[in-house]
Design a protein around this motif. Sequence first.
Motif, PDB file in Angstrom:
ATOM      1  N   PHE A 230       0.827  -1.204   0.000  1.00 61.10           N
ATOM      2  CA  PHE A 230       0.000   0.000   0.000  1.00 61.10           C
ATOM      3  C   PHE A 230       0.866   1.261   0.000  1.00 61.10           C
ATOM      4  O   PHE A 230       0.543   2.265  -0.620  1.00 61.10           O
TER       5      PHE A 230
ATOM      6  N   SER B 159       2.925  -3.476  13.651  1.00 59.38           N
ATOM      7  CA  SER B 159       3.083  -2.044  13.949  1.00 59.38           C
ATOM      8  C   SER B 159       1.707  -1.370  13.920  1.00 59.38           C
ATOM      9  O   SER B 159       0.701  -1.989  13.579  1.00 59.38           O
ATOM     10  N   PHE B 160       1.742  -0.095  14.250  1.00 58.17           N
ATOM     11  CA  PHE B 160       0.489   0.666  14.273  1.00 58.17           C
ATOM     12  C   PHE B 160      -0.194   0.651  12.912  1.00 58.17           C
ATOM     13  O   PHE B 160      -1.391   0.393  12.791  1.00 58.17           O
TER      14      PHE B 160
ATOM     15  N   GLU C 291       0.239  -1.470  10.469  1.00 60.77           N
ATOM     16  CA  GLU C 291      -0.171  -2.825  10.090  1.00 60.77           C
ATOM     17  C   GLU C 291      -1.482  -3.206  10.784  1.00 60.77           C
ATOM     18  O   GLU C 291      -2.346  -3.848  10.182  1.00 60.77           O
TER      19      GLU C 291
ATOM     20  N   PHE D 160      -3.705  -1.026  11.598  1.00 59.35           N
ATOM     21  CA  PHE D 160      -4.716  -0.238  10.889  1.00 59.35           C
ATOM     22  C   PHE D 160      -5.149  -0.957   9.612  1.00 59.35           C
ATOM     23  O   PHE D 160      -6.341  -1.079   9.314  1.00 59.35           O
TER      24      PHE D 160
ATOM     25  N   SER E  20       9.500   2.483  15.556  1.00 60.04           N
ATOM     26  CA  SER E  20       8.662   1.354  15.948  1.00 60.04           C
ATOM     27  C   SER E  20       7.723   0.932  14.820  1.00 60.04           C
ATOM     28  O   SER E  20       6.923   0.019  14.987  1.00 60.04           O
ATOM     29  N   GLU E  21       7.803   1.578  13.676  1.00 57.86           N
ATOM     30  CA  GLU E  21       6.861   1.345  12.591  1.00 57.86           C
ATOM     31  C   GLU E  21       7.494   0.464  11.510  1.00 57.86           C
ATOM     32  O   GLU E  21       8.719   0.280  11.453  1.00 57.86           O
ATOM     33  N   ASN E  22       6.610  -0.069  10.725  1.00 56.46           N
ATOM     34  CA  ASN E  22       7.030  -0.776   9.511  1.00 56.46           C
ATOM     35  C   ASN E  22       7.963   0.143   8.735  1.00 56.46           C
ATOM     36  O   ASN E  22       7.668   1.312   8.530  1.00 56.46           O
TER      37      ASN E  22
ATOM     38  N   VAL F 144       6.505   1.943   5.841  1.00 55.24           N
ATOM     39  CA  VAL F 144       5.640   3.052   6.269  1.00 55.24           C
ATOM     40  C   VAL F 144       6.508   4.214   6.739  1.00 55.24           C
ATOM     41  O   VAL F 144       6.214   5.390   6.459  1.00 55.24           O
TER      42      VAL F 144
ATOM     43  N   MET G  46      -6.190   5.927   2.373  1.00 55.11           N
ATOM     44  CA  MET G  46      -5.000   6.715   2.713  1.00 55.11           C
ATOM     45  C   MET G  46      -5.409   7.933   3.570  1.00 55.11           C
ATOM     46  O   MET G  46      -4.727   8.277   4.552  1.00 55.11           O
TER      47      MET G  46
ATOM     48  N   LYS H 252      -7.975   8.052   5.435  1.00 49.67           N
ATOM     49  CA  LYS H 252      -8.362   7.522   6.741  1.00 49.67           C
ATOM     50  C   LYS H 252      -7.129   7.240   7.600  1.00 49.67           C
ATOM     51  O   LYS H 252      -7.093   7.523   8.802  1.00 49.67           O
ATOM     52  N   PHE H 253      -6.134   6.691   6.904  1.00 50.45           N
ATOM     53  CA  PHE H 253      -4.889   6.410   7.627  1.00 50.45           C
ATOM     54  C   PHE H 253      -4.252   7.699   8.148  1.00 50.45           C
ATOM     55  O   PHE H 253      -3.736   7.756   9.267  1.00 50.45           O
TER      56      PHE H 253
ATOM     57  N   LYS I  30      -5.949   8.728  11.181  1.00 52.18           N
ATOM     58  CA  LYS I  30      -5.637   7.813  12.277  1.00 52.18           C
ATOM     59  C   LYS I  30      -4.264   8.101  12.880  1.00 52.18           C
ATOM     60  O   LYS I  30      -4.105   8.188  14.102  1.00 52.18           O
ATOM     61  N   ILE I  31      -3.324   8.280  11.984  1.00 54.14           N
ATOM     62  CA  ILE I  31      -1.952   8.504  12.450  1.00 54.14           C
ATOM     63  C   ILE I  31      -1.822   9.896  13.090  1.00 54.14           C
ATOM     64  O   ILE I  31      -1.057  10.112  14.034  1.00 54.14           O
TER      65      ILE I  31
ATOM     66  N   LYS J 279      -2.939   9.579  16.547  1.00 56.06           N
ATOM     67  CA  LYS J 279      -1.937   8.917  17.393  1.00 56.06           C
ATOM     68  C   LYS J 279      -0.798   9.864  17.741  1.00 56.06           C
ATOM     69  O   LYS J 279      -0.393   9.965  18.887  1.00 56.06           O
TER      70      LYS J 279
ATOM     71  N   GLU K  72      -2.241   7.643  22.376  1.00 56.00           N
ATOM     72  CA  GLU K  72      -3.152   6.513  22.490  1.00 56.00           C
ATOM     73  C   GLU K  72      -3.739   6.453  23.886  1.00 56.00           C
ATOM     74  O   GLU K  72      -3.086   6.768  24.868  1.00 56.00           O
TER      75      GLU K  72
END
Lengths: 168, 821
Positions: free
Chosen positions: A81, A97-98, A100, A102, B610-612, B615, B658, B660-661, B664-665, B668, B673
């Motif tokens: 994505f 992760s956050f 993932e 989602f 801490s993220e992918n 991403v 996207m 929406k993401f 969301k992010i 955060k 959180e």
Amino acid sequence: MNEIDEDHIKQWSLLFSDLISAKFKSNISFKDFESEEVIYSEFLSETVEPHWVTLCEDTTDHQPIIVAMSYPCLVATTNRFFSTSAKIYKEEIKALSFTERFIGEEISNEIVPAFATHDMQLTFIRNEMNLGLVRPFHEDDSITIYKFNWAIENETMGEMKVCHSNVL
Amino acid sequence: MNIKNKFKRIAWALLMLSAIGGALYVALVFQKDMDEIKYLPPESILKRQIRSDIETNINNALLNIIDRSDFELAVHINLNQDERTEELIKYEPKEISTSKQTKSLTPIPKINALPGLIDNPFHNESLPGFPSYFDQYDIEKDDFLTRAMFAKILSVAYQLPQDAALLSESQEIIDNSETEFNDSVSLVVNKDILKLYQSGEFRPNDFLSKASLITALVRINYPTSNYYSSDVISDLPFNDIPKTHWAYNEIKIALENKLINEDIYFNPNKKVTVEEALQTIENTPLRANTFNYYKFPKKQHDDIFKTENKQEITESNVYYNQEKTMFKSPSTKIKNISIRLIINEIILRDAITLERIESIVRSVVEINNERNDTFVISSYPFTNLPMIVRIYKWQHWQKIYFMIIVSILGYFSSVFYEKYKHHKINQNKLLLLKKQKEEKLAKIHQEEEEKSYARIKRDIVDEAVKDTAGFTLKLEKWLELLQLNQQYKDKPQAAYEKIVILILFVDFERPGLSTEIIKLFHSEHIKDTITSIETISKVETDKAKSNIIEFHENFMSSKTLVGGKTASNYIIDSAFSEKEKRNIFNINKEEPFTFVEHIPTSKIKEFIVSENEVVAAFLLNKCSEHRLLEITEVLPSASLKSIAKHLVSVRNNPCEIMDKFEEKIKDKLFIGESSESSKNKIQLQKASSVFETLPKDVRMSIFDNLQENDPDTLVQIKAEMFMFEDIEMLTDVEMQTLIFEIKDMEMLAMALNKSPKEFVDRFKQNFSERFATQFDNAVQRLEDIQDEQIDKAQYDIVRALRKLEKNERIPNLKELKRSTQ
């Protein structure tokens, strides 16, 4: 309401893949369909790697249905994505992760609509990141498992399992 | 008005009357009026002196008189003194040669040197060489007398005081220079004996009329009768003197005193001869004795005094040896004294009696009965004035007027005082009523204000709940409005503070609403809003109230319409799609993920590590170059390396999911959180901090237990704990800071005793030469090292690290660890 059987699951998987492909603008498909009946406890013991689990319930007979996706499915979908490649770079994925999570939630959101299109009314219960945290069946219950390989751009990334009880 | 007030007013009036009475008493007793005793002009100096003495004495006596009626007191004294004194005057006249022109002799200089003689130019007993005035000027007895000469004769005959010749300013005699007797003219004019014509002229060279003669003599000799007659018609026998004649009174007095005789006609304008004038003067009572010598020369009887004969005497040139001659001076003694006193004062105590007056006079004037001196004191009413005149002239009017005025003033003062008191009472009442009214109004106003405020709060909360997006838009509009205000240009945070107060208010009323509002905020406002929430302390009630009311007035009321960029953007966003916006307004949609620019570096760093990694690469791709540099500087090199390789394969994938993401992010990263998992994570972080401080044996015992019962939790705790081995995650600079903080190389050597070579080398790479030497020496000295000692040393080093962390000399250690995991 139609009963859940292989055909229905196949049709559901087609629609489901279509929905999430459109949603994530990615070529996501489910391949290598398999089905088997196992005791739930066996299923748990065999399923070692972590799964993203969506618990649903049949609105008419309140029978639970779980859809479990291995973590690589979500990681690969996430990668695809946000980048041109779905390739997974981690050897072992212990947690999501956050983003993932989602993506997992967004995928799960399409499960119920996909069933509904085929006249199968389900209610979404919850998502869990550990199969052990979901207890829809007794351990000695015989359940039917429908397996798919989660392929992105025709490359298999993980597997998805749909489980439901044989007890009617 | 009550009785008390009436009593007060009466008391005031009595007090004032008493004061007035007292003042009057003092005035009467101690201020003697000059008009107390009035008298006519004095005649001779001696008379005046005597009279003055008598008056002074009587005056003193009158101070104690009790007599409220006016009366006149007349004292007449007739002294039959010798006409000549025994006094002799030695005179040494100059040797004057006589001649036939005696008549033309000029007046003798120093003529005043011989009082009573030379001063009288009419002397009929002229000494040789001193001819009389008449002789000098060849005045015959039948000659008509001029007015000026008559004035001179009067001054001599009645010994008029020369000092009276000084005219007052108002009596200027314009033709006085026309006569040599100007002094005498001035004298008689000043004494009102002869009056000036209306033109201011005396006309000294006009002949004297009979009326003028009589008038002058009456004025001098009968001053006490110098009041006007009350006759209605003339009762004089003279047919040519009507009541209206200007000399009527004087002629009447002269007739009464037998100065003139009755006749059919008086002939007032008849010219008077010198002899007639002298004869009439001779008959007057107050003429001076010296006038005895002023008889007209009796030429026919005494030739020696004839002018023509003098020439014979003076033929010898020196006609008199005056050094051997003594002359008698004319008497200066008075023959009679008349004093008229008018007593018209209210005088207290004793009454003055005639005996008292007599004794006073006798103390001044020696009255010789053997000489047949007479002394008469008579008392009679002052005048027979008409009643109306007497009333009019009543002396007490002034006092009565004064008392009336004082009474009126007292009355009005009292009335004014009462009115003033009444006014003050009314004023106080009005003030009290006004105060009560104001208090009532204030209370009503306060209640209304409270009601209004409650309604405003309800409106705002309702709006925020029902239409959160609209409410958020209004907040943004308000923010824009505030930011445009000059007051907030220098303090932009103050504007956010106002917004935040409102957000906190709605969140207080509807918990969780603030999250929704902030999510709906435009990304550029989110960071500052969050920062304001973090920094804002306790909000005062008044401040919150004023903010809420201000917002309500500006944005919840239809009275105020607010435009601005926010409003226009909202309209455009609502009305047009992105494509339309681009086509119509040439406006580009806000680039996705631009909020990353406003997120604190530490937070974005923690999120990215801490993220992918794909991403993470995507997010870094959305940052500006400057921001990218900021973030990459703090990222661990390993993470950065793995992320960097994905930067080239980032996929821009604009779609609904996207967006929406992004939301969301955003939630955060800006809000944080609040999920259960997050809370659990925080608990684990706290537990890990505790484990870090525990002795190793205790910690290991707990860990063994956890390993058996809850291996996942143990993994998570270990992942959170910053252990000695984790020092490897520090950058070189941070390592050097740590080494400098430790300083004790023996402790460091102890801690690194059983550590892997790579870890030890990491330290060595950051040693200074001095520290390297010390460390090598310390390593060589290490012998028989126990595990406890190593644990202790490692524990101390971690403590030193924590100290550096606390002082912000190194980054947060837990975050560092999380970012590397």
